[in-house]
Structure formats: C-alpha cells, structure tokens
Scaffold this motif. Sequence first.
Motif, PDB file in Angstrom:
ATOM      1  N   ASP A  26       0.883  -1.240  -0.017  1.00  0.00           N
ATOM      2  CA  ASP A  26      -0.154   0.044   0.059  1.00  0.00           C
ATOM      3  C   ASP A  26       0.657   1.319  -0.174  1.00  0.00           C
ATOM      4  O   ASP A  26       0.315   2.439  -0.197  1.00  0.00           O
ATOM      5  N   ALA A  27       2.052   1.312   0.344  1.00  0.00           N
ATOM      6  CA  ALA A  27       2.927   2.507   0.386  1.00  0.00           C
ATOM      7  C   ALA A  27       3.258   2.948  -0.869  1.00  0.00           C
ATOM      8  O   ALA A  27       3.075   2.469  -2.062  1.00  0.00           O
ATOM      9  N   SER A  28       3.444   4.257  -0.879  1.00  0.00           N
ATOM     10  CA  SER A  28       3.794   5.001  -2.001  1.00  0.00           C
ATOM     11  C   SER A  28       5.056   5.796  -1.785  1.00  0.00           C
ATOM     12  O   SER A  28       5.557   6.346  -2.905  1.00  0.00           O
ATOM     13  N   SER A  29       5.359   6.512  -0.828  1.00  0.00           N
ATOM     14  CA  SER A  29       6.382   7.285  -0.616  1.00  0.00           C
ATOM     15  C   SER A  29       7.763   6.937  -0.259  1.00  0.00           C
ATOM     16  O   SER A  29       7.813   5.757   0.414  1.00  0.00           O
ATOM     17  N   ALA A  30       8.845   7.423  -0.439  1.00  0.00           N
ATOM     18  CA  ALA A  30      10.324   6.933  -0.117  1.00  0.00           C
ATOM     19  C   ALA A  30      10.193   6.971   1.407  1.00  0.00           C
ATOM     20  O   ALA A  30      10.806   6.055   2.024  1.00  0.00           O
ATOM     21  N   ALA A  31       9.735   7.952   2.069  1.00  0.00           N
ATOM     22  CA  ALA A  31       9.714   8.235   3.545  1.00  0.00           C
ATOM     23  C   ALA A  31       9.008   6.876   3.920  1.00  0.00           C
ATOM     24  O   ALA A  31       9.466   6.423   5.185  1.00  0.00           O
ATOM     25  N   ARG A  32       7.787   6.453   3.358  1.00  0.00           N
ATOM     26  CA  ARG A  32       7.153   5.289   4.104  1.00  0.00           C
ATOM     27  C   ARG A  32       8.003   4.302   3.859  1.00  0.00           C
ATOM     28  O   ARG A  32       7.995   3.300   4.938  1.00  0.00           O
ATOM     29  N   TYR A  33       8.591   3.826   2.848  1.00  0.00           N
ATOM     30  CA  TYR A  33       9.587   2.669   2.636  1.00  0.00           C
ATOM     31  C   TYR A  33      10.427   2.500   3.626  1.00  0.00           C
ATOM     32  O   TYR A  33      11.079   1.818   4.138  1.00  0.00           O
ATOM     33  N   GLU A  34      11.279   3.976   3.763  1.00  0.00           N
ATOM     34  CA  GLU A  34      12.516   3.906   4.689  1.00  0.00           C
ATOM     35  C   GLU A  34      12.252   3.891   6.030  1.00  0.00           C
ATOM     36  O   GLU A  34      12.866   3.359   6.779  1.00  0.00           O
ATOM     37  N   SER A  35      10.876   4.168   6.516  1.00  0.00           N
ATOM     38  CA  SER A  35      10.473   4.010   7.974  1.00  0.00           C
ATOM     39  C   SER A  35      10.278   2.568   8.074  1.00  0.00           C
ATOM     40  O   SER A  35      10.588   1.975   9.260  1.00  0.00           O
ATOM     41  N   TRP A  36      10.072   1.531   7.406  1.00  0.00           N
ATOM     42  CA  TRP A  36       9.898   0.063   7.477  1.00  0.00           C
ATOM     43  C   TRP A  36      11.242  -0.032   7.772  1.00  0.00           C
ATOM     44  O   TRP A  36      11.400  -1.503   8.332  1.00  0.00           O
ATOM     45  N   TRP A  37      12.446   0.076   7.259  1.00  0.00           N
ATOM     46  CA  TRP A  37      13.566  -0.657   7.702  1.00  0.00           C
ATOM     47  C   TRP A  37      13.940  -0.751   9.149  1.00  0.00           C
ATOM     48  O   TRP A  37      14.232  -1.720   9.581  1.00  0.00           O
ATOM     49  N   GLY A  38      13.586   0.337   9.721  1.00  0.00           N
ATOM     50  CA  GLY A  38      13.667   0.237  11.326  1.00  0.00           C
ATOM     51  C   GLY A  38      12.741  -0.684  12.070  1.00  0.00           C
ATOM     52  O   GLY A  38      12.893  -1.401  12.870  1.00  0.00           O
ATOM     53  N   VAL A  39      11.243  -0.499  11.201  1.00  0.00           N
ATOM     54  CA  VAL A  39      10.476  -1.021  11.918  1.00  0.00           C
ATOM     55  C   VAL A  39      10.752  -2.609  11.960  1.00  0.00           C
ATOM     56  O   VAL A  39      10.522  -3.291  12.958  1.00  0.00           O
ATOM     57  N   ILE A  40      10.903  -3.096  10.563  1.00  0.00           N
ATOM     58  CA  ILE A  40      11.248  -4.524  10.228  1.00  0.00           C
ATOM     59  C   ILE A  40      12.393  -5.103  11.218  1.00  0.00           C
ATOM     60  O   ILE A  40      12.360  -6.035  11.885  1.00  0.00           O
ATOM     61  N   ASP A  41      13.403  -4.371  11.271  1.00  0.00           N
ATOM     62  CA  ASP A  41      14.446  -4.689  12.038  1.00  0.00           C
ATOM     63  C   ASP A  41      14.062  -4.759  13.531  1.00  0.00           C
ATOM     64  O   ASP A  41      14.599  -5.976  14.173  1.00  0.00           O
ATOM     65  N   GLY A  42      13.306  -3.894  14.114  1.00  0.00           N
ATOM     66  CA  GLY A  42      12.729  -4.117  15.466  1.00  0.00           C
ATOM     67  C   GLY A  42      11.921  -5.222  15.604  1.00  0.00           C
ATOM     68  O   GLY A  42      11.950  -5.887  16.814  1.00  0.00           O
ATOM     69  N   GLN A  43      11.163  -5.551  14.622  1.00  0.00           N
ATOM     70  CA  GLN A  43      10.371  -6.666  14.677  1.00  0.00           C
ATOM     71  C   GLN A  43      11.026  -8.185  14.776  1.00  0.00           C
ATOM     72  O   GLN A  43      10.978  -8.949  15.585  1.00  0.00           O
ATOM     73  N   ILE A  44      12.162  -8.318  14.193  1.00  0.00           N
ATOM     74  CA  ILE A  44      13.066  -9.504  13.965  1.00  0.00           C
ATOM     75  C   ILE A  44      13.749  -9.392  15.116  1.00  0.00           C
ATOM     76  O   ILE A  44      13.623 -10.480  15.983  1.00  0.00           O
ATOM     77  N   VAL A  45      14.354  -8.291  15.657  1.00  0.00           N
ATOM     78  CA  VAL A  45      15.159  -8.240  17.017  1.00  0.00           C
ATOM     79  C   VAL A  45      13.970  -8.798  18.098  1.00  0.00           C
ATOM     80  O   VAL A  45      14.600  -9.678  19.125  1.00  0.00           O
ATOM     81  N   GLN A  46      12.866  -8.170  18.186  1.00  0.00           N
ATOM     82  CA  GLN A  46      11.864  -8.466  19.414  1.00  0.00           C
ATOM     83  C   GLN A  46      11.622  -9.816  19.285  1.00  0.00           C
ATOM     84  O   GLN A  46      11.492 -10.421  20.300  1.00  0.00           O
ATOM     85  N   MET A  47      11.283 -10.466  18.057  1.00  0.00           N
ATOM     86  CA  MET A  47      10.640 -11.630  18.085  1.00  0.00           C
ATOM     87  C   MET A  47      11.860 -12.675  18.417  1.00  0.00           C
ATOM     88  O   MET A  47      11.871 -13.598  19.325  1.00  0.00           O
ATOM     89  N   MET A  48      13.190 -12.470  18.209  1.00  0.00           N
ATOM     90  CA  MET A  48      14.275 -13.201  18.522  1.00  0.00           C
ATOM     91  C   MET A  48      14.506 -12.997  20.040  1.00  0.00           C
ATOM     92  O   MET A  48      14.815 -14.101  20.576  1.00  0.00           O
ATOM     93  N   ALA A  49      14.529 -11.900  20.610  1.00  0.00           N
ATOM     94  CA  ALA A  49      14.636 -11.740  22.161  1.00  0.00           C
ATOM     95  C   ALA A  49      13.641 -12.697  22.877  1.00  0.00           C
ATOM     96  O   ALA A  49      13.768 -13.107  23.818  1.00  0.00           O
ATOM     97  N   ASP A  50      12.204 -12.494  22.224  1.00  0.00           N
ATOM     98  CA  ASP A  50      11.195 -13.065  22.928  1.00  0.00           C
ATOM     99  C   ASP A  50      11.373 -14.715  22.906  1.00  0.00           C
ATOM    100  O   ASP A  50      11.238 -15.370  24.024  1.00  0.00           O
ATOM    101  N   GLN A  51      11.910 -15.274  22.110  1.00  0.00           N
ATOM    102  CA  GLN A  51      12.188 -16.555  21.916  1.00  0.00           C
ATOM    103  C   GLN A  51      13.317 -17.036  22.843  1.00  0.00           C
ATOM    104  O   GLN A  51      13.268 -18.018  23.450  1.00  0.00           O
ATOM    105  N   THR A  52      14.405 -16.143  22.686  1.00  0.00           N
ATOM    106  CA  THR A  52      15.524 -16.356  23.668  1.00  0.00           C
ATOM    107  C   THR A  52      15.087 -16.320  25.203  1.00  0.00           C
ATOM    108  O   THR A  52      15.714 -17.116  25.809  1.00  0.00           O
TER     109      THR A  52
END
Length: 96
Positions: free
Chosen positions: A52-78
């Motif tokens: 659904d995204a269309s702007s560069a800022a929107r895509y760029e904001s996901w970089w940090g969000v997705i990294d955070g989701q991966i780290v959180q998921m791994m931390a929860d499992q650990t």
Amino acid sequence: MVRAQTEALNSLWPAYQKLQDFKATLRAMRAAGINSSLGETEYNADVQAFRDASSAARYESWWGVIDGQIVQMMADQTEALPFIGSAMLDCLPGTH
C-alpha cells in the motif's frame, strides 16, 4: 512528481530486502519448531503495508520497524528458552 516516484523506487528495494530477512527468520524459527505466530502476523501486516505504500519516507520507515520486529521476536524466543527447557525436563521420566 517524477522525483518523488524515483525516490520511492530507490527506497523500495531495501524495504523489500528487509521483508525477505523477516521471512527467512520466520522460516528458520518454524523449522526449529519455535512458535512464530505473532511474528507471522506482523510479517503479513508489513507485506500489506508494503503493497500500500507509495512514498520514499514510508518505505524507509519500514527498515527500522522490520529490524525491530525481528530483534523483538528473537529476544522473546531467547527469553522463553529457559522456561521451555525446564518444561521439557519436567516431562522426562524420573524428574518429578
């Protein structure tokens, strides 16, 4: 207008790569027998938002969000590992 579209396209690829990293992490967790249902829900929401995204800022904001989701998921499992190990040991004969 053309510049904004070009910037969005340039930002699209790194965001797509982050989604692929998230997908690979989920796949590895499932292969290890780890419950990844929350991560899968987040991943599916990210995929929809990505579409659904269309702007560069929107895509760029996901970089940090997705990294955070991966780290959180791994931390929860650990964090859960000692409890999982303890529960498994309790199931062994002669440990009660």
